[in-house]
Scaffold this active site. Structure first.
Site, PDB file in Angstrom:
ATOM      1  N   LYS A   1      14.813  -2.077   8.149  1.00  0.00           N
ATOM      2  CA  LYS A   1      13.635  -2.901   8.374  1.00  0.00           C
ATOM      3  C   LYS A   1      12.479  -2.227   7.673  1.00  0.00           C
ATOM      4  O   LYS A   1      12.160  -1.084   7.972  1.00  0.00           O
ATOM      5  CB  LYS A   1      13.415  -2.955   9.881  1.00  0.00           C
ATOM      6  CG  LYS A   1      12.391  -3.893  10.356  1.00  0.00           C
ATOM      7  CD  LYS A   1      12.654  -4.285  11.811  1.00  0.00           C
ATOM      8  CE  LYS A   1      12.307  -3.174  12.787  1.00  0.00           C
ATOM      9  NZ  LYS A   1      12.367  -3.630  14.190  1.00  0.00           N
TER      10      LYS A   1
ATOM     11  N   ASP B   1       9.892  -8.338  25.368  1.00  0.00           N
ATOM     12  CA  ASP B   1      10.161  -9.453  24.450  1.00  0.00           C
ATOM     13  C   ASP B   1      11.655  -9.787  24.429  1.00  0.00           C
ATOM     14  O   ASP B   1      12.268  -9.888  23.375  1.00  0.00           O
ATOM     15  CB  ASP B   1       9.641  -9.126  23.050  1.00  0.00           C
ATOM     16  CG  ASP B   1       9.420 -10.386  22.216  1.00  0.00           C
ATOM     17  OD1 ASP B   1       9.411 -11.499  22.804  1.00  0.00           O
ATOM     18  OD2 ASP B   1       9.269 -10.263  20.982  1.00  0.00           O
TER      19      ASP B   1
END
Ligand code: NAG
Ligand code: NAG
Ligand code: NAG
Ligand code: NAG
Ligand code: NAG
Ligand code: NAG
Length: 938
Positions: A626, A724
């Site tokens: 990422k 989340d």
């Protein structure tokens, strides 16, 4: 100093007697021009001609090097002399690339060869600047070519034992001008010649002197020397006089087969009363090999019939030391050789032939060869890998820097390849990435010869034909991407096995003619309308929202000191089964990140922070990288949070962080690779390329992600809130094992005072967010429980958290409404085709609604949720009658729906007990779901 040994009593002969002729070289015995390679570099097209002197045929370099590499030039006319050999008239120069190579083949592995390269600059480029560059033989340095004057002929000659069935001659640009070459010649030698040359040690020819002839043009080579050694006439009329004979001088015992024409001349001191014949020689060391060892090989023969009273006897001394204590005694027309066995290292050589006191005649010598040692101990890439990669290069016309050895030297290893380097072993090719690089035609079977291959990406090219089953036999292959081509046929059975046992990740989407049905190749249309087009998931999208910048650089330094303020793992070792447990998280440079991702080649997905790329570590482990995009407007706080958390906590249901990079402006996180992508894609992604997960798979995913959250809440001290939890943050690996990802928004909170945490910003994702948290702004572990309840409802219904029809209604409300009417089947995802245990389904829905209770106090904790879900899974497995394990499908049989559904003969309408359970549940759902009386915490 090693003393020479005698091979025959009647002459002084030094040849390491037992050097095998070893079978293969026998074939070379009748040499003639057989096995010769003679290349006139720079000759246009496929031209060839017969050389006037040698009568050997010289060919152009087409087929020996890349046609596109380099350019042909004629030398300037002013350097063309009448005597100049034709092969010097033109050159091939290589202005581009660090290394350009010629491949000479076919050779016999393990045999001895003479390799010669010739250079004449001749101002071919009109610059008047002769270059300096390096010559390599395969991966070993050969010598530096220093063409000091434009008109001089420079040759480099080596005698080597070649390990492979080819040898490469490479020109390496050292920044001192454009490398070029005039000619290349290769000649097979007998194994017994020059025994000092072996696999790890080659010989560089410094001088090869035919002593006697004064005529400098009287060069002897092929065909007089059948091995095309070039003998240069050598005389010193001031000191020496020539002795010669017209009779043949040849001996069957001569281990060097020096031609008679060379042996027919010799030198002796001009003054016959002189006792010594001296030759001195100053070797010129090569820049890269400043102190090489030298070998001296002297050839002798008596050329005169001596009266019986005459004696010619002498010692050979090198720098005053006798090479052999026994004096050399020559026999008429017999041949003898003296040489050293171990290399001598001197700056200056004085070779002295010194007559014994008994000798009535001065010494003589017929020929001398001087060699320096060229170490050839660097191992090139595994020869099978080299042959395969050269075949691949030829077939697909790969240009790039694909020249010379694929892996060595590392600095110019072939682009798009990765190699493994192990001490004392030949390098192996472990990764080949030719995606988007244009290969067309069929998939070359040579790929299957890369036996150490772990990663092969041929995606997005124009490949046609079928998939060779041989690739499935590559034992280490973990990843094969064939997507985006025009392949046809079906997936060979070998692959099905590999995919099923999880050892291979195969991607083959976007091949219109490829039949993904194992059994037949019927077009999908023939199937019933209800049939969902199942294809193995191809696009792996990792959508992880995480972001950008600040305290990062100090993070690692402060790691230990900051423990108090951050998450501490509790009983880390008791958390079973995580392979990454205890592994150091690596800090990587951006260069390493580029290497791992092959220059950001393959995008897996995109999130708010930037892209996620596919990558491979040196050991072949596949990873997801990422990378924070420069334009990302999100801070590095989240980035920091994620690293902080993931470097400390390890659990089999939390995605592992393998490394991270904070290098100037560059930030990246390297995760374990989750080949199946997000749960979202498999449930509501609407992507027809993905298979529909069975209820059992969904429950398993639910249990596993619940365990991940349970660990965050209960296994960490202080507890950690994810904040989340959603279907896009649950990732699946090849075996559909679920792991929680994205800890960018995670927060630790103090157990003693849960209300302590207060942040101004409400974070999370719409549809999954705890209403109580939205009101209070204070997240708790129960906020994660709420979000997880929504995930569970998504698993049951296959619908998004907020429905489109009716517009805007929450999935919780929608499910409650239906269940209130006792209608469980009305909420279950129709794509599961009713193949589920109803009790299990009711129980799961019940858990989900309890988790999503408005008041956090009424929600269960994750420990309860895990226990309840495990019971659900058990019910479902019992329902499947123990066939669950064998029928659990991992994707490759996805096309074969019938097979799958036959394995689950289900008819819940006949199951009365299920109906009655449903009735009870109906009542239970008429009330506000509560789990206050649920199972006690462990
Ligand atoms: C020197 O050469 C003779 C034969 O000419 C041989 O018999 C003797 O062994 C050699 N000496 C040494 C030390 O190798
Ligand atoms: C070199 O000269 C020959 C004629 O002698 C000509 O045919 C050829 O095209 C020239 N090559 C180059 C590269 O100029
Ligand atoms: C090349 O040769 C010239 C002339 O012999 C010499 O001056 C120069 O030092 C040499 N350069 C190298 C790098 O060997
Ligand atoms: C080659 O010869 C050198 C010097 O004699 C020796 O050290 C080396 O071990 C030999 N290598 C092989 C492969 O025989
Ligand atoms: C020289 O000759 C004498 C007598 O003929 C002999 O004994 C001696 O060994 C010889 N020396 C050599 C070095 O051959
Ligand atoms: C495949 O071939 C087509 C036409 O020949 C060409 O336009 C396209 O660029 C090629 N694709 C790749 C990835 O090379």
């Amino acid at each position: 100093m090693e003393q020479p040994t005698a091979a025959s009593p009647w002459l002084l002969l030094l040849c390491l007697a037992a050097v095998a002729t070893g079978g293969v070289p026998q074939a070379r015995a009748q040499l003639e021009s057989k096995g010769f390679i003679s290349i006139d570099c720079g000759l246009p097209g496929t031209a060839s001609y017969v050389d006037a002197g040698t009568k050997l045929s010289y060919v152009s370099d087409a087929g020996f090097t890349d046609d596109a590499a380099g350019a042909n030039h004629n030398i300037s006319a002013k350097y063309i002399r009448p005597q100049l050999s034709r092969r010097y008239h033109n050159v091939r120069s290589f202005p581009d690339g660090a290394r350009n190579c010629y491949t000479l083949r076919p050779l016999v592995p393990g045999c001895k060869y003479l390799v010669r390269a010739a250079f004449l600059y001749g101002d071919y480029d009109g610059l008047g600047r002769p270059p300096i560059f390096n010559l390599h033989l395969g991966v070993n340095y050969w010598q530096t070519v220093n063409v000091s004057t434009p008109g001089s002929e420079v040759t480099a000659e080596a005698i080597v034992v070649v390990p492979d069935d080819f040898v490469q001659v490479c020109l390496v640009n050292t920044g001192a001008g454009t490398p070029f070459v005039s000619a290349l010649e290769l000649r097979p030698l007998k194994m017994k010649f020059y025994p000092q040359a072996n696999l790890t040690q080659g010989l560089l020819v410094e001088h090869r002197m035919n002593l006697g002839p004064a005529d400098e043009t009287n060069i002897i080579r092929y065909p007089v020397d059948p091995y095309d050694r070039v003998w240069i006439p050598w005389a010193d009329p001031k000191e020496w006089t020539e002795i010669s004979t017209t009779r043949q001088v040849q001996s069957d015992d001569d281990d060097y087969e020096v031609p008679s024409a060379v042996m027919q001349t010799a030198v002796t001191p001009l003054n016959a009363s002189k006792k010594n014949l001296d030759i001195s020689w100053d070797p010129v060391p090569q820049p890269r090999n400043p102190s090489p060892g030298y070998f001296i090989v002297m050839h002798f023969s008596e050329l005169q019939i001596l009266p019986s009273s005459a004696v010619r006897q002498f010692y050979v001394r090198i720098n005053g030391m006798e090479l052999n204590m026994t004096a050399a005694k020559l026999y008429y027309h017999g041949t003898g050789v003296i040489s050293n066995v171990k290399p001598y290292r001197y700056d200056k050589f004085n070779i002295s032939l010194h007559a014994t006191t008994n000798s009535t005649l001065p010494p003589i010598v017929n020929a001398i060869e001087l060699f320096s040692v060229m170490p050839t101990s660097i191992l090139g890439t595994d020869s099978q890998d080299v042959s395969a990669s050269m075949a691949i290069k030829d077939k697909y016309h790969v240009q790039k820097n694909w020249m010379g050895d694929p892996c060595i030297p590392k600095t110019i290893a072939w682009e798009r390849l990765m190699c493994s380097y192990t001490i004392a072993q030949t390098p192996r090719i472990i990764s080949v990435n030719l995606s988007f690089s244009g290969p067309s035609g069929d998939i070359l079977s040579s790929f299957a010869n890369l036996k150490a291959l772990q990663y092969l990406d041929l995606s997005n090219n124009n490949l046609t034909g079928t998939i060779p089953d041989a690739l499935s036999q590559l034992p280490l292959l973990k990843f094969l991407d064939l997507s985006g081509n025009q392949l046809s046929g079906s997936i060979p059975s070998g692959f099905l096995k590999r995919i099923q046992d999880g050892s291979l990740n195969l991607r083959y989407g976007n091949n219109l003619n490829l039949c993904t049905n194992n059994n037949s190749c019927q077009p999908a249309k023939i199937k019933s309308k209800r049939a969902i087009k199942f294809v193995v998931p191809i696009a792996v999208t990792m959508v992880i929202v995480v972001v950008a910048l600040t305290l990062f650089s100090s993070l690692r330094r402060k790691k230990r000191g900051s423990m108090k303020n951050s998450v501490k793992p509790q009983n880390e070792t008791t958390n079973d089964g995580d392979t990454s447990l205890g592994l150091e998280t690596r800090q990587l440079t951006y260069i390493e990140i580029e290497r791992i991702t092959n220059n950001l080649r393959h995008v897996l997905g995109k999130g708010g922070f930037g892209y996620v790329y596919d990558g491979f570590l040196e050991d072949g482990t596949q990873v997801a990288v990422k990378i924070r995009s420069q334009s990302s407007n999100q801070g590095d706080k989240e980035f920091l949070a994620e690293v902080q958390i993931l470097t400390r906590i390890h659990h089999k249901n939390l995605v592992s962080l393998i490394g991270f990079c904070k290098d100037g402006e560059h930030m990246a996180l390297v995760y374990e690779f989750m080949s199946r992508g997000t749960l979202q894609e498999h449930i509501v992604g609407g992507d027809h390329n993905t298979i529909c997960l069975s209820w059992r798979q969904r429950l398993k995913i639910a249990v596993e992600s619940a365990q991940g959250l349970e660990y965050l809440h209960k296994g960490c001290n202080p507890p950690l809130i994810h904040r989340d939890v959603k279907a896009t943050n649950i990732l699946l690996n090849t075996r559909f094992e679920a792991k929680i990802a994205d800890f960018g928004l995670s927060k630790a909170f103090n157990h003693d005072n849960e209300t302590q945490i207060s942040t101004n910003v409400i974070v999370g994702t719409r549809g999954y967010m705890d209403p109580e948290y939205q009101t209070t702004g204070q997240p708790t572990t129960k906020s994660d429980v709420y979000s997880f309840g929504v995930v569970l409802l998504v698993l049951v219904t296959g619908k998004p958290p907020t429905l489109h029809n009716p517009q805007g209604i929450s999935i919780i409300e929608w499910v409650q409404q239906r269940l209130a009417k006792g209608n469980i089947e009305g909420v279950v995802d129709v794509r599961m085709h009713g193949d589920h245990d109803v009790n299990s389904m009711w129980k799961a829905a019940d858990i989900a609604l309890k988790c999503t209770a408005q008041a956090s106090s009424r929600r269960p904790n994750m420990i309860d949720v895990v226990l309840q879900l495990q019971e659900c899974l058990k019910l479902e497995e019992d329902h499947a009658g123990g066939e669950a394990n064998t029928s659990f499908y991992t994707g490759i049989y996805s096309n074969d729906q019938n097979l799958r559904y036959d394995a689950y003969p289900t008819n819940q309408s006949t199951n009365v007990s299920q109906s009655s359970t449903g009735f009870e549940m109906e009542h239970s759902f008429g009330r506000v779901p509560t789990m206050d009386n649920g199972p006690a915490a462990r």
